[in-house]
Each structure stands twice: as C-alpha cells, then as structure tokens.
Design a protein around this motif. Sequence first.
Motif, PDB file in Angstrom:
ATOM      1  N   SER A  21       0.923  -1.187   0.309  1.00 11.10           N
ATOM      2  CA  SER A  21       0.025   0.077   0.034  1.00 11.10           C
ATOM      3  C   SER A  21       0.804   1.054   0.021  1.00 11.10           C
ATOM      4  O   SER A  21       2.015   1.083   0.461  1.00 11.10           O
ATOM      5  N   LEU A  22       0.198   2.179  -0.210  1.00  6.56           N
ATOM      6  CA  LEU A  22       1.030   3.574  -0.233  1.00  6.56           C
ATOM      7  C   LEU A  22       1.183   3.785   1.354  1.00  6.56           C
ATOM      8  O   LEU A  22       0.434   3.532   2.187  1.00  6.56           O
ATOM      9  N   SER A  23       2.217   4.694   1.618  1.00  5.19           N
ATOM     10  CA  SER A  23       2.863   5.183   2.822  1.00  5.19           C
ATOM     11  C   SER A  23       1.604   5.772   3.542  1.00  5.19           C
ATOM     12  O   SER A  23       0.730   6.726   2.731  1.00  5.19           O
ATOM     13  N   THR A  24       1.612   5.826   4.936  1.00  3.77           N
ATOM     14  CA  THR A  24       0.518   6.691   5.719  1.00  3.77           C
ATOM     15  C   THR A  24       0.643   8.182   5.426  1.00  3.77           C
ATOM     16  O   THR A  24      -0.361   8.766   5.251  1.00  3.77           O
ATOM     17  N   THR A  25       1.941   8.475   5.326  1.00  2.00           N
ATOM     18  CA  THR A  25       2.184   9.994   5.073  1.00  2.00           C
ATOM     19  C   THR A  25       1.557  10.372   3.635  1.00  2.00           C
ATOM     20  O   THR A  25       0.868  11.471   3.728  1.00  2.00           O
ATOM     21  N   LYS A  98       8.180   4.461  -7.099  1.00  2.00           N
ATOM     22  CA  LYS A  98       8.821   3.694  -6.051  1.00  2.00           C
ATOM     23  C   LYS A  98       8.380   2.359  -5.766  1.00  2.00           C
ATOM     24  O   LYS A  98       9.155   1.223  -6.070  1.00  2.00           O
ATOM     25  N   THR A  99       7.128   2.456  -5.780  1.00  2.00           N
ATOM     26  CA  THR A  99       6.186   1.128  -5.262  1.00  2.00           C
ATOM     27  C   THR A  99       6.296   0.285  -6.465  1.00  2.00           C
ATOM     28  O   THR A  99       6.632  -1.004  -6.550  1.00  2.00           O
ATOM     29  N   GLU A 195      -8.093   1.624  -6.692  1.00  2.00           N
ATOM     30  CA  GLU A 195      -8.922   1.421  -5.670  1.00  2.00           C
ATOM     31  C   GLU A 195      -8.040   1.060  -4.314  1.00  2.00           C
ATOM     32  O   GLU A 195      -8.466   1.547  -3.095  1.00  2.00           O
ATOM     33  N   LYS A 196      -7.283   0.054  -4.598  1.00  2.00           N
ATOM     34  CA  LYS A 196      -6.499  -0.506  -3.399  1.00  2.00           C
ATOM     35  C   LYS A 196      -5.653   0.695  -2.692  1.00  2.00           C
ATOM     36  O   LYS A 196      -5.313   0.889  -1.624  1.00  2.00           O
ATOM     37  N   TRP A 197      -5.053   1.703  -3.562  1.00  2.00           N
ATOM     38  CA  TRP A 197      -4.386   2.842  -3.179  1.00  2.00           C
ATOM     39  C   TRP A 197      -5.231   4.125  -2.728  1.00  2.00           C
ATOM     40  O   TRP A 197      -4.805   5.099  -2.300  1.00  2.00           O
TER      41      TRP A 197
END
Length: 286
Positions: A21-25, A98-99, A195-197
Amino acid sequence: MPPDSGTHRKQIEKFITRMPSLSTTVGKVMEICSRVDASPNELNKVISLDPVLTGQVLKLINSAYYSLVNKVTSLTRAITMLGLNTVKNMALSTAIIKTVSGVKKSRVLPVSKFWAHSISVGVSAKLLAQAKDIPVMEREEFFIGGLLHDLGKIPFGDEYAEVIRLAGDEQVPLIDVEREVLGIDHQEVGLMIAEKWKLNEALLQCIGFHHDPQLAGEGARRQTAFIALGNIYSNIYDIGYAGDLYPSERALEHLLELTGLNWQEFVTIRADIETEIEKAQIFLQI
C-alpha cells in the motif's frame, strides 16, 4: 471469453493483493490536499515527520526547475511557494513510481521506456489543456492523471509479449487484443490498483477510462479525454514505449471533438513537449 481469462484474472488479483500500500504519510497528504480549506501549515506538520519527503520537497524547490537566487531551507515556505497541489502530486507520483519499480512484473515493457511514455502522456495532456485555457491548477491534475494512466499494465506477466506482438502484427489497438487474449484489459486492472491505493475519483476515472472517456463520470470526462489524447499523441510520435503502436484513428477524431481541440492545436504542442518532458523528469527524479 478466452478460455484462460479466469486464470489471468486470478493471477492479476493475487499480484495486486500482494502489492504494498502507499505510505501513511502520502495518504495524509492526499487527505489534507483534498480539502478546500487546507493550509501549508497543516501539510508541514505531516511532511515534517517524514525526513525523506521533507528532503524531496526542499530539493524540488531548490532545483534548476525553479531557478531561485536564494536557497529555501524552511519546509513551510517551500510548501507555500510550490503550492499544495504540486507537493501532493510529487508525494504521490514519487511514492507510486518507487512502489511500482519494486514490484514490476513483466519484462516486456522496459521500466525506463514505460515511464518515459507515462511522463509524455502527462505532459501532452497538460499542454493540450493549456491550448484550451484550462486553469493551471487543473492542468497539474491532468499531468498526474497522464503519468498514472497505464498503471494497469504493471501486473501483466510475460504472456503480455504475445498480446503486444499480436497488436503489432494486426496493427490494431493494444486494448482490443488484451480483451481478446486475456479477457481483461489494463484499464480494469488499473482501477483495481487505484482503488487499493485509495486514489481520488478523478484519477480513478483517468486510469479506468482513458480508452473510453465517454464512459467516464461527468466530472472527470474532460480530464480523461485530454489524457486519452495525450496517450494517442505519445504513441503517434513514439515517445517512450507502452506497447500500443496502433491507436485508433476513429478515437482520435472523437477525442478532438470531445475536448474542443482542432488538429492544428493537437500537433502544435510538438514545439514545447521536449522542454516540458525535461522539466517533468527533474520533478520526478527528486
């Protein structure tokens, strides 16, 4: 439906489930920037807790792109000068690149050429929007939509080589062969990733309907149409590579009509595109 389509779909769904997943930040940055009353100070509080993102923001404002005389060392000042939208787009795009680079599956689409195509689509969409006097803030959203439009090609495996070969041999749009051979296309796969992100609605529409902008929601239809045009432009002029060498001519005519652009406006961006791509690469190399 092709006999292996169920297998392809399951493999892709499994791959997406495993994608980080993408970072919390980044999530918090997007959340703040989606509010009309958001302030640079709020964004500063979130970004200052992330040393990497802090460094990226300061590096961007002090890069050759902005050519400032005096170096900016204050994060709040950097955010104010760049604007919330630019900071959001940088945080999102660098995190996604990056991901994706860490999980890239298919060897069929070389990473550097794939991103060169994606940057070109973002820049083309932005320049075409400029030709129709669309406000600057909106044009930045067009860039990020273009940059991410082909996310759905990432999870395809080496079976994608056959799809690209067939599209080339038959001189037909790649998406038609995806549907025929795989039973699923990169728009649908891209929507799963978006949607996941938890990407915003406009980006969901651009990723999910850039080959069918007439099906996009009314609020994002124009943006999606410009990105579709940027995609065709980048394929016609062979900038980067994403496997689609024969875009639909009929689609091009329809998109010019949908965006209100004429043929002359479409080809005129050639004069500025290389400079803009160079600037965008600085933005993404931060």
